[in-house]
Design a protein around this motif. Structure first.
Motif, PDB file in Angstrom:
ATOM      1  N   UNK A 154       0.674  11.479   0.073  1.00 39.86           N
ATOM      2  CA  UNK A 154      -0.135  10.917   1.145  1.00 39.86           C
ATOM      3  C   UNK A 154      -1.609  10.867   0.781  1.00 39.86           C
ATOM      4  N   UNK A 155      -2.264   9.838   1.283  1.00 37.37           N
ATOM      5  CA  UNK A 155      -3.689   9.606   1.048  1.00 37.37           C
ATOM      6  C   UNK A 155      -4.423   9.583   2.386  1.00 37.37           C
ATOM      7  N   UNK A 156      -5.714   9.861   2.396  1.00 41.83           N
ATOM      8  CA  UNK A 156      -6.466   9.800   3.657  1.00 41.83           C
ATOM      9  C   UNK A 156      -6.335   8.448   4.353  1.00 41.83           C
ATOM     10  N   UNK A 157      -6.235   7.379   3.585  1.00 43.77           N
ATOM     11  CA  UNK A 157      -6.112   6.053   4.184  1.00 43.77           C
ATOM     12  C   UNK A 157      -4.744   5.815   4.827  1.00 43.77           C
ATOM     13  N   UNK A 158      -3.821   6.744   4.684  1.00 47.72           N
ATOM     14  CA  UNK A 158      -2.540   6.659   5.389  1.00 47.72           C
ATOM     15  C   UNK A 158      -2.642   7.189   6.821  1.00 47.72           C
ATOM     16  N   UNK A 159      -3.765   7.752   7.178  1.00 50.86           N
ATOM     17  CA  UNK A 159      -3.942   8.335   8.514  1.00 50.86           C
ATOM     18  C   UNK A 159      -3.870   7.254   9.588  1.00 50.86           C
TER      19      UNK A 159
ATOM     20  N   UNK B  45      23.438   8.322  14.262  1.00 53.00           N
ATOM     21  CA  UNK B  45      22.489   9.042  15.110  1.00 53.00           C
ATOM     22  C   UNK B  45      21.489   8.098  15.777  1.00 53.00           C
ATOM     23  N   UNK B  46      21.617   6.799  15.520  1.00 55.63           N
ATOM     24  CA  UNK B  46      20.675   5.833  16.091  1.00 55.63           C
ATOM     25  C   UNK B  46      19.235   6.170  15.705  1.00 55.63           C
ATOM     26  N   UNK B  47      19.060   6.650  14.502  1.00 52.91           N
ATOM     27  CA  UNK B  47      17.765   7.182  14.070  1.00 52.91           C
ATOM     28  C   UNK B  47      17.342   6.570  12.737  1.00 52.91           C
ATOM     29  N   UNK B  48      16.047   6.307  12.614  1.00 54.58           N
ATOM     30  CA  UNK B  48      15.475   5.912  11.332  1.00 54.58           C
ATOM     31  C   UNK B  48      14.445   6.954  10.923  1.00 54.58           C
ATOM     32  N   UNK B  49      14.201   6.999   9.625  1.00 50.51           N
ATOM     33  CA  UNK B  49      13.296   7.991   9.072  1.00 50.51           C
ATOM     34  C   UNK B  49      12.276   7.304   8.171  1.00 50.51           C
ATOM     35  N   UNK B  50      11.139   7.944   8.017  1.00 53.19           N
ATOM     36  CA  UNK B  50      10.140   7.489   7.055  1.00 53.19           C
ATOM     37  C   UNK B  50       9.670   8.712   6.279  1.00 53.19           C
TER      38      UNK B  50
ATOM     39  N   UNK C 263       0.800  -1.224   0.000  1.00 54.08           N
ATOM     40  CA  UNK C 263       0.000   0.000   0.000  1.00 54.08           C
ATOM     41  C   UNK C 263       0.834   1.277   0.000  1.00 54.08           C
ATOM     42  N   UNK C 264       2.134   1.165   0.347  1.00 53.02           N
ATOM     43  CA  UNK C 264       2.970   2.374   0.413  1.00 53.02           C
ATOM     44  C   UNK C 264       4.143   2.341  -0.564  1.00 53.02           C
TER      45      UNK C 264
END
Length: 124
Positions: free
Chosen positions: A86-91, A76-81, A63-64
């Motif tokens: 974006x779609x309303x169904x991504x809420x 940085x011990x960090x992940x990102x997305x 779906x993504x």
């Protein structure tokens, strides 16, 4: 104390973009699989994306695919997305997760550590 903290959620119109971050503390997560899940009201938590322990591959829910990109910064011990188109169904509430025990997984039960979640709302 191990802690995952998400940030970057918010309200955006359909077609817009958001970038979520998940900072880890308490230990080094460089050898952990990292993932993003989301949960809409009344629905089960669902897999969104993952980066394997080996750092070689990323995986996405159908779906993504083509719209979301997951990345990690081990220093940085960090992940990102990065979320585009974006779609309303991504809420929903987006959670980051981490585990040292599997290479990667789509199952929430396989992840040992979880953040508190960040709300993403996409208006139509």
């Amino acid at each position: 104390q191990v802690q995952l903290v998400e940030s970057g959620g918010g309200l955006v119109q359909a077609g817009g973009s958001l970038r979520l971050s998940c900072a880890a503390s308490g230990r080094t997560f460089s050898s952990y699989a990292r993932a993003w899940f989301r949960q809409a009201p009344g629905k089960e938590r669902e897999f969104v994306a993952a980066i394997s322990r080996t750092f070689i591959s990323t995986y996405y829910a159908d779906s993504v695919k083509g719209r979301f990109t997951m990345s990690r910064d081990n220093a940085k011990n960090t992940v990102y997305l990065q979320m585009n188109s974006l779609k309303p169904e991504d809420s929903g509430v987006y959670y980051c997760a981490a585990t040292p025990t599997v290479v990667w997984s789509t199952k929430p039960a396989d992840y040992e550590y979880w953040g508190q979640g960040t709300q993403v709302t996409v208006s139509s």
